[in-house]
Design an enzyme around this catalytic site. Structure first.
Site, mmCIF file in Angstrom:
data_model
loop_
_atom_site.group_PDB
_atom_site.id
_atom_site.type_symbol
_atom_site.label_atom_id
_atom_site.label_comp_id
_atom_site.label_asym_id
_atom_site.label_seq_id
_atom_site.Cartn_x
_atom_site.Cartn_y
_atom_site.Cartn_z
ATOM 1 N N LYS A 259 0.818 -1.209 0.000
ATOM 2 C CA LYS A 259 0.000 0.000 0.000
ATOM 3 C C LYS A 259 0.863 1.274 0.000
ATOM 4 C CE LYS A 259 -4.110 -1.916 0.026
ATOM 5 N NZ LYS A 259 -4.121 -3.384 0.132
HETATM 6 C C1 LIG Z 1 -5.483 -4.274 0.679
HETATM 7 C C2 LIG Z 1 -6.966 -4.053 0.698
HETATM 8 C C3 LIG Z 1 -7.743 -4.404 1.812
HETATM 9 C C4 LIG Z 1 -7.217 -5.213 2.939
HETATM 10 O O1 LIG Z 1 -6.195 -4.612 3.616
HETATM 11 P P1 LIG Z 1 -5.431 -5.427 4.764
HETATM 12 O O2 LIG Z 1 -4.692 -4.359 5.487
HETATM 13 O O3 LIG Z 1 -4.528 -6.409 4.071
HETATM 14 O O4 LIG Z 1 -6.440 -6.107 5.597
HETATM 15 C C5 LIG Z 1 -9.079 -4.061 1.819
HETATM 16 N N1 LIG Z 1 -9.645 -3.429 0.778
HETATM 17 C C6 LIG Z 1 -8.941 -3.101 -0.319
HETATM 18 C C7 LIG Z 1 -9.624 -2.378 -1.425
HETATM 19 C C8 LIG Z 1 -7.583 -3.427 -0.405
HETATM 20 O O5 LIG Z 1 -6.901 -3.159 -1.522
#
Ligand SMILES: *Cc1c(COP(=O)(O)O)cnc(C)c1O
Length: 374
Positions: free
Chosen positions: A181
């Site tokens: 992210k």
């Molecule tokens: C990465 C992601 C998540 C989940 O995030 P985590 O921190 O891995 O639980 C949820 N929604 C979207 C759109 C994502 O890209």
């Protein structure tokens, strides 16, 4: 040449900050998490923020804090990571999918009202790839029907639309600090919300205890009680330390991705006739530039995907629609054709490398490889 799909931007300074925590006594949720929460809330322009273990945990705890559970329905998009709908199931509620807009891939606000019934309690929009949904409109619909709004803002920390940023027009906005992210601690998440709800979320993220280990550590031992049943979804001081420096640099990191994005757009937007489409950035909005995706001709995606991989270009598919994943098909009876726009994008999309450390030559190689394969 080998171009990674993603490389994180953690600096030596971030590592030193995390190392300091590791040399201290207190590794888990404490003062460093508190510091990160304060800075994150200030960055977003919201009342408060709560650090948790992941965005999945953030979505789950937000639903629980709003009293959503068995018998309830939550409207969301099928074009997202499975975590979005999974979190609704974790809370005991039922995800109800609404198809997306062709131009952005975001939930089509015009279609939301058709899916509202007496069981509907909330709308959970996802700001896909970093482009914010039409929050002014979604908020108005939610107000009309007395629904909560929980944003999945995993892609959209830096986004803004119509003067609204994530967390400013909803009951809760959920963020991810997962490994790929915009800012990351490997795993992690946060919830932007109002003060009162933030306090409840701090209780829910740690079993439901009314005092934390940090409280017992910093003052004379005080017995905790358990007023509610909570979960184990807290953020650690180590994660918070890794995030604080990245948050300080977030604008620089964003500018670097924005430049790469504009190069991709300039080089690839002319290829519409040649079998490559792009989504739109809504006028007057700030796109968080999380994932740069191209849309291939129907039926050609996987060949192109593999061609890029064979030539050393890291790629990803964001996303195959949730309703067509095995668990959802088998438990909810979904079939192809249920959400045609999401399915169309899901069959045609490829995400290209996009991160501050992506070099100009590397990006040039990605572009030229893609053009030669087309
Ligand atoms: C990465 C992601 C998540 C989940 O995030 P985590 O921190 O891995 O639980 C949820 N929604 C979207 C759109 C994502 O890209």
């Amino acid at each position: 040449m080998k171009v990674e799909f993603f490389r994180h931007g953690i600096s030596e300074e971030d590592i030193a900050r995390a190392a300091n925590v590791m040399r201290s006594v207190f590794l888990t949720t404490g003062r460093v998490v508190e510091e990160f929460e304060g800075r994150f809330a200030a960055y977003l322009g919201v009342e408060d923020a709560v650090g948790v273990a992941s965005c999945t945990a953030a979505l789950h705890l937000s639903l629980i804090a709003l009293g959503i559970g068995p018998g309830d329905e939550v409207i969301t998009t099928p074009l997202s990571f499975c975590a979005t709908a999974n979190a609704i199931l974790h809370a005991g509620a039922r995800p109800v999918f609404v198809d997306v807009e062709e131009e952005t891939g975001n939930i089509n606000a015009e279609l939301i009202e058709n899916s509202i019934n007496l069981k509907t309690r909330a709308v959970m929009p996802v700001h896909l790839y970093g482009q914010m949904c039409d929050m002014a409109r979604i908020r108005a619909i939610a107000q009309r029907h007395a629904l909560f709004v929980i944003e999945d803002a995993a892609h959209a920390i830096e986004a803004e639309r119509d003067g609204i940023r994530p967390g400013q027009a909803s009951d809760a906005a959920c963020f991810s600090f997962y490994a790929t992210k915009n800012i990351t601690s490997g795993e992690g998440g946060a919830i932007a919300t109002g003060k009162g709800r933030a306090d409840l979320l701090r209780t829910l993220r740690l079993h439901g205890m009314d005092k934390s280990a940090a409280d017992r550590y910093t003052t004379l031992y005080r017995h905790y009680d358990l007023p509610v049943l909570g979960y184990k979804e807290n953020m650690t001081n180590i994660s918070a330390a890794l995030l604080i420096g990245q948050l300080n640099r977030i604008e620089t990191l964003y500018q670097a991705r924005d430049r790469l994005w504009k190069t991709y757009e300039a080089e690839l937007s002319g290829l519409r006739g040649g079998g490559l489409g792009l989504l739109k950035t809504v006028a007057g909005s700030r796109h968080a530039r999380h994932l740069f995706t191209v849309l291939t001709d129907a039926g050609k995606r996987d060949a192109l995907l593999h061609g890029l991989q064979e030539r050393g270009v890291g790629v990803a598919v964001n996303f195959r629609p949730i309703h067509l994943l095995k668990y959802y098909r088998e438990n909810f009876g979904y079939r192809e054709g249920a959400f045609p726009v999401a399915e169309d994008i899901g069959q045609r999309t490829i995400s290209l490398p996009l991160y501050p450390g992506l070099g100009g030559e590397e990006q040039h190689y990605v572009i030229e490889t893609l053009k030669s394969l087309l």
